[in-house]
Design an enzyme around this catalytic site. Structure first.
Site, mmCIF file in Angstrom:
data_model
loop_
_atom_site.group_PDB
_atom_site.id
_atom_site.type_symbol
_atom_site.label_atom_id
_atom_site.label_comp_id
_atom_site.label_asym_id
_atom_site.label_seq_id
_atom_site.Cartn_x
_atom_site.Cartn_y
_atom_site.Cartn_z
ATOM 1 N N TYR A 57 9.196 84.009 27.899
ATOM 2 C CA TYR A 57 8.761 82.683 28.334
ATOM 3 C C TYR A 57 9.857 81.638 28.135
ATOM 4 O O TYR A 57 10.062 80.779 28.997
ATOM 5 C CB TYR A 57 7.482 82.283 27.602
ATOM 6 C CG TYR A 57 6.348 83.224 27.919
ATOM 7 C CD1 TYR A 57 5.678 83.146 29.134
ATOM 8 C CD2 TYR A 57 5.965 84.202 27.015
ATOM 9 C CE1 TYR A 57 4.648 84.026 29.442
ATOM 10 C CE2 TYR A 57 4.929 85.086 27.314
ATOM 11 C CZ TYR A 57 4.277 84.993 28.525
ATOM 12 O OH TYR A 57 3.263 85.867 28.829
ATOM 13 N N ASN A 59 0.359 81.913 38.553
ATOM 14 C CA ASN A 59 0.889 82.713 39.652
ATOM 15 C C ASN A 59 -0.250 83.450 40.355
ATOM 16 O O ASN A 59 -0.994 84.189 39.725
ATOM 17 C CB ASN A 59 1.914 83.721 39.105
ATOM 18 C CG ASN A 59 2.381 84.710 40.147
ATOM 19 O OD1 ASN A 59 2.397 84.421 41.338
ATOM 20 N ND2 ASN A 59 2.748 85.894 39.694
ATOM 21 N N CYS A 61 4.927 88.706 37.355
ATOM 22 C CA CYS A 61 4.581 88.117 36.058
ATOM 23 C C CYS A 61 4.295 89.187 35.005
ATOM 24 O O CYS A 61 4.344 88.902 33.808
ATOM 25 C CB CYS A 61 3.416 87.150 36.194
ATOM 26 S SG CYS A 61 1.995 87.797 37.050
ATOM 27 N N HIS A 62 4.053 90.421 35.434
ATOM 28 C CA HIS A 62 3.843 91.505 34.457
ATOM 29 C C HIS A 62 5.117 91.823 33.688
ATOM 30 O O HIS A 62 5.060 92.462 32.647
ATOM 31 C CB HIS A 62 3.298 92.759 35.150
ATOM 32 C CG HIS A 62 4.225 93.360 36.161
ATOM 33 N ND1 HIS A 62 4.339 92.876 37.447
ATOM 34 C CD2 HIS A 62 5.091 94.398 36.061
ATOM 35 C CE1 HIS A 62 5.233 93.602 38.106
ATOM 36 N NE2 HIS A 62 5.703 94.529 37.288
ATOM 37 N N GLU A 95 7.006 101.101 35.632
ATOM 38 C CA GLU A 95 8.406 100.732 35.810
ATOM 39 C C GLU A 95 9.300 101.246 34.688
ATOM 40 O O GLU A 95 10.495 100.989 34.680
ATOM 41 C CB GLU A 95 8.530 99.209 35.920
ATOM 42 C CG GLU A 95 7.871 98.658 37.176
ATOM 43 C CD GLU A 95 8.144 97.181 37.393
ATOM 44 O OE1 GLU A 95 9.135 96.656 36.846
ATOM 45 O OE2 GLU A 95 7.369 96.553 38.132
#
Length: 183
Positions: A117, A140, A148-149, A177
């Site tokens: 952040y 978002n 945003c993940h 990912e």
């Protein structure tokens, strides 16, 4: 992949949900983490939302495909099949100037990497504005395409997530990912 078409009993969406202009549309698609509802306006994706509690905002409304939605479904399907790591479908993210700066910075966070952040706030021109960046991330409405993940708390901790089932959905996307994190 062909978009998932859902039978409906209602044929007219409420004007507040889906404006009646021909350049507005939406589709639903199944994914490994639940259905997504993808919306478009003026040739760009304007929302990607996860179902919550088995529902999507426009359930019961006939889908209205557009060319950009069909492309978005294809790109998201490739992402979930591990065949795509970047998205190039046009998006239309609308928010405050600060939110848009944070979302722009988020789009630069690549597949398999994370940010925090504080770093987002600094990239958006507000050093020390980590809390404000967190609020922008929460606002978002274009999940996955604006990733945003990929935002983790201090020390790589998974913080809240407003999409799908919350933190379990975020952890699934991070695992997908190959991103390490702390619970």
């Amino acid at each position: 992949m062909t978009p998932h078409l859902v039978p409906t009993t209602e044929t007219t969406p409420s004007p507040a949900e889906t404006p009646g202009r021909a350049d507005h549309g939406f589709l639903r698609m199944p994914t490994p983490v639940g259905r997504l509802e993808i919306r478009s306006v003026d040739g760009a994706v304007s929302a990607v939302r996860f179902e919550q509690d088995g529902r999507l905002p426009l359930d019961g409304t006939d889908e209205r495909p557009t060319a950009v939605l069909l492309e978005a479904v294809e790109q998201l399907d490739e992402y979930f099949r591990r065949r795509r790591t970047m998205f190039d479908v046009p998006i239309a993210a609308t928010g405050t100037p600060f939110q848009e700066s944070v979302w722009s910075a988020l789009r630069e966070v690549g597949f398999g990497t994370t940010t925090g952040y504080g770093a987002l706030a600094a990239a958006a021109g507000a050093p020390g504005g980590g809390r404000a960046a967190g609020q922008a991330v929460r606002a978002n409405t274009i999940a996955i395409l604006i990733p945003c993940h990929r935002v983790l708390g201090i020390g790589g901790v998974v913080t809240g997530y407003s999409g799908g089932d919350g933190p379990p959905t975020k952890r699934w996307l991070l695992d997908h990912e190959g991103i390490p994190y702390r619970r």
